[in-house]
Scaffold this motif. Sequence first.
Motif, PDB file in Angstrom:
ATOM      1  N   THR A  10      24.417  39.893   1.141  1.00  0.00           N
ATOM      2  CA  THR A  10      24.212  39.153   2.249  1.00  0.00           C
ATOM      3  C   THR A  10      24.305  37.647   2.243  1.00  0.00           C
ATOM      4  O   THR A  10      25.146  36.909   2.819  1.00  0.00           O
ATOM      5  CB  THR A  10      22.859  39.436   3.222  1.00  0.00           C
ATOM      6  N   LEU A  11      23.643  37.028   1.125  1.00  0.00           N
ATOM      7  CA  LEU A  11      23.746  35.815   0.871  1.00  0.00           C
ATOM      8  C   LEU A  11      25.253  35.436   0.495  1.00  0.00           C
ATOM      9  O   LEU A  11      25.633  34.282   0.859  1.00  0.00           O
ATOM     10  CB  LEU A  11      23.000  35.283  -0.255  1.00  0.00           C
ATOM     11  N   PHE A  12      25.865  36.365  -0.220  1.00  0.00           N
ATOM     12  CA  PHE A  12      27.399  35.935  -0.536  1.00  0.00           C
ATOM     13  C   PHE A  12      28.155  35.872   0.846  1.00  0.00           C
ATOM     14  O   PHE A  12      29.145  34.862   1.014  1.00  0.00           O
ATOM     15  CB  PHE A  12      27.817  37.216  -1.224  1.00  0.00           C
ATOM     16  N   GLY A  47      17.132  31.567   1.855  1.00  0.00           N
ATOM     17  CA  GLY A  47      18.373  32.318   2.442  1.00  0.00           C
ATOM     18  C   GLY A  47      18.408  33.582   3.149  1.00  0.00           C
ATOM     19  O   GLY A  47      19.058  33.776   3.980  1.00  0.00           O
ATOM     20  N   TRP A  48      17.479  34.179   2.368  1.00  0.00           N
ATOM     21  CA  TRP A  48      17.068  35.622   3.360  1.00  0.00           C
ATOM     22  C   TRP A  48      16.435  35.204   4.583  1.00  0.00           C
ATOM     23  O   TRP A  48      16.818  35.771   5.883  1.00  0.00           O
ATOM     24  CB  TRP A  48      16.184  36.121   2.575  1.00  0.00           C
ATOM     25  N   ARG A  49      15.533  34.365   4.808  1.00  0.00           N
ATOM     26  CA  ARG A  49      15.017  33.935   6.160  1.00  0.00           C
ATOM     27  C   ARG A  49      15.925  33.484   7.066  1.00  0.00           C
ATOM     28  O   ARG A  49      16.029  33.697   8.097  1.00  0.00           O
ATOM     29  CB  ARG A  49      13.680  32.852   5.948  1.00  0.00           C
ATOM     30  N   ASN A  55      20.726  36.183  12.617  1.00  0.00           N
ATOM     31  CA  ASN A  55      21.042  37.577  12.956  1.00  0.00           C
ATOM     32  C   ASN A  55      22.311  38.120  12.047  1.00  0.00           C
ATOM     33  O   ASN A  55      22.862  39.212  12.285  1.00  0.00           O
ATOM     34  CB  ASN A  55      21.542  37.663  14.360  1.00  0.00           C
ATOM     35  N   ASN A  56      22.369  37.867  10.935  1.00  0.00           N
ATOM     36  CA  ASN A  56      23.192  38.267   9.652  1.00  0.00           C
ATOM     37  C   ASN A  56      22.764  39.311   9.118  1.00  0.00           C
ATOM     38  O   ASN A  56      23.095  40.668   8.938  1.00  0.00           O
ATOM     39  CB  ASN A  56      23.379  37.316   8.794  1.00  0.00           C
ATOM     40  N   ILE A  57      21.083  39.175   8.836  1.00  0.00           N
ATOM     41  CA  ILE A  57      20.371  40.303   8.395  1.00  0.00           C
ATOM     42  C   ILE A  57      19.651  41.046   9.438  1.00  0.00           C
ATOM     43  O   ILE A  57      19.102  40.467  10.213  1.00  0.00           O
ATOM     44  CB  ILE A  57      19.371  40.044   7.262  1.00  0.00           C
ATOM     45  N   ARG A  58      19.792  42.231   9.866  1.00  0.00           N
ATOM     46  CA  ARG A  58      19.475  43.179  10.860  1.00  0.00           C
ATOM     47  C   ARG A  58      18.792  44.592  10.333  1.00  0.00           C
ATOM     48  O   ARG A  58      18.890  44.690   9.193  1.00  0.00           O
ATOM     49  CB  ARG A  58      20.527  43.517  11.647  1.00  0.00           C
ATOM     50  N   ASP A  59      17.786  44.870  11.239  1.00  0.00           N
ATOM     51  CA  ASP A  59      17.381  46.132  11.113  1.00  0.00           C
ATOM     52  C   ASP A  59      16.492  46.351   9.714  1.00  0.00           C
ATOM     53  O   ASP A  59      16.343  47.476   9.012  1.00  0.00           O
ATOM     54  CB  ASP A  59      18.404  47.344  10.969  1.00  0.00           C
ATOM     55  N   PHE A  60      15.874  44.967   9.310  1.00  0.00           N
ATOM     56  CA  PHE A  60      15.072  45.429   7.845  1.00  0.00           C
ATOM     57  C   PHE A  60      13.586  46.003   8.479  1.00  0.00           C
ATOM     58  O   PHE A  60      13.171  45.715   9.476  1.00  0.00           O
ATOM     59  CB  PHE A  60      14.990  44.324   7.290  1.00  0.00           C
ATOM     60  N   SER A  61      13.407  46.792   7.775  1.00  0.00           N
ATOM     61  CA  SER A  61      11.747  47.604   7.899  1.00  0.00           C
ATOM     62  C   SER A  61      10.787  46.777   7.325  1.00  0.00           C
ATOM     63  O   SER A  61       9.600  46.665   7.782  1.00  0.00           O
ATOM     64  CB  SER A  61      11.936  48.907   7.411  1.00  0.00           C
ATOM     65  N   VAL A  62      10.889  46.120   6.164  1.00  0.00           N
ATOM     66  CA  VAL A  62       9.873  45.347   5.540  1.00  0.00           C
ATOM     67  C   VAL A  62      10.619  43.921   5.241  1.00  0.00           C
ATOM     68  O   VAL A  62      11.810  43.966   4.709  1.00  0.00           O
ATOM     69  CB  VAL A  62       9.289  46.033   4.403  1.00  0.00           C
TER      70      VAL A  62
END
Length: 258
Positions: A10-12, A47-49, A55-62
Amino acid sequence: MARCSLLLATLFLAGVLTTSAADWNIMNQRTRTKSGLQITLKNFCEGWRMNVELNNIRDFSVVPSECTSYIGKYMTGTQYKADSEATIDECSVYLNTLCDLKNDGKDAWIFDIDDTLLSTVPYYKKHDYGGETLNVTGLEEWMSKGKATAIECSLNLYHDIKKKGIQIFLVSSRREHLRSATIDNLVDVGFYGWKSLYLRSEEDECKTVQEYKAGVRNKLIKNGYRIWGILGDQWSSIRGFPTARRTFKLPNSLYYVA
């Protein structure tokens, strides 16, 4: 290792050239990009946050276990407050440009509730700041106690909107059986005088939150309301059609609601 691979990918995509997942050494808390830039654990988690907010990282459960401490410090620190206040400041600037309000009882603004008006951070503090899989029953038990605190900058905006004569609608993904506790909690911390409070009924259970909230907006528009703005902490609160003239999102890295 698989989770680290996914997050690094995702960071890439966000523009950071990473090495392969095998090169990520969580014990050393750093990796190296192809350009030679060393990435610390703090860089990785920021970077994750940031990609959650974009809205690049979606549907994460934890929240990734490597980042729960970082997210906890962010959500309880001054940066979260500063970021939230910056969002509210933009709402206020926009509010002050609304020269074509009709003042006929049909001007409207929509607020989400959790982590928009009321903070769930005290609950998530006891559950590793999103690092634990959500226990819906436990969260609803906490909500039923009505102890959530107000997000102060949102409280100020709420009353500014009321003073403008704009009707306030609260549209939450909370379920209907929490209505009494939700109303009591809101009033206790200073939110009152809204036009309607929408909570999810049994017939809404099969819908995504985005579908449910867009459906509420559709009903309001059919009833003649002009939705000038929406404030929420999840993309699902502001996306979908019909929408408002302007939408605003508060930061929230603790969970994702689709």
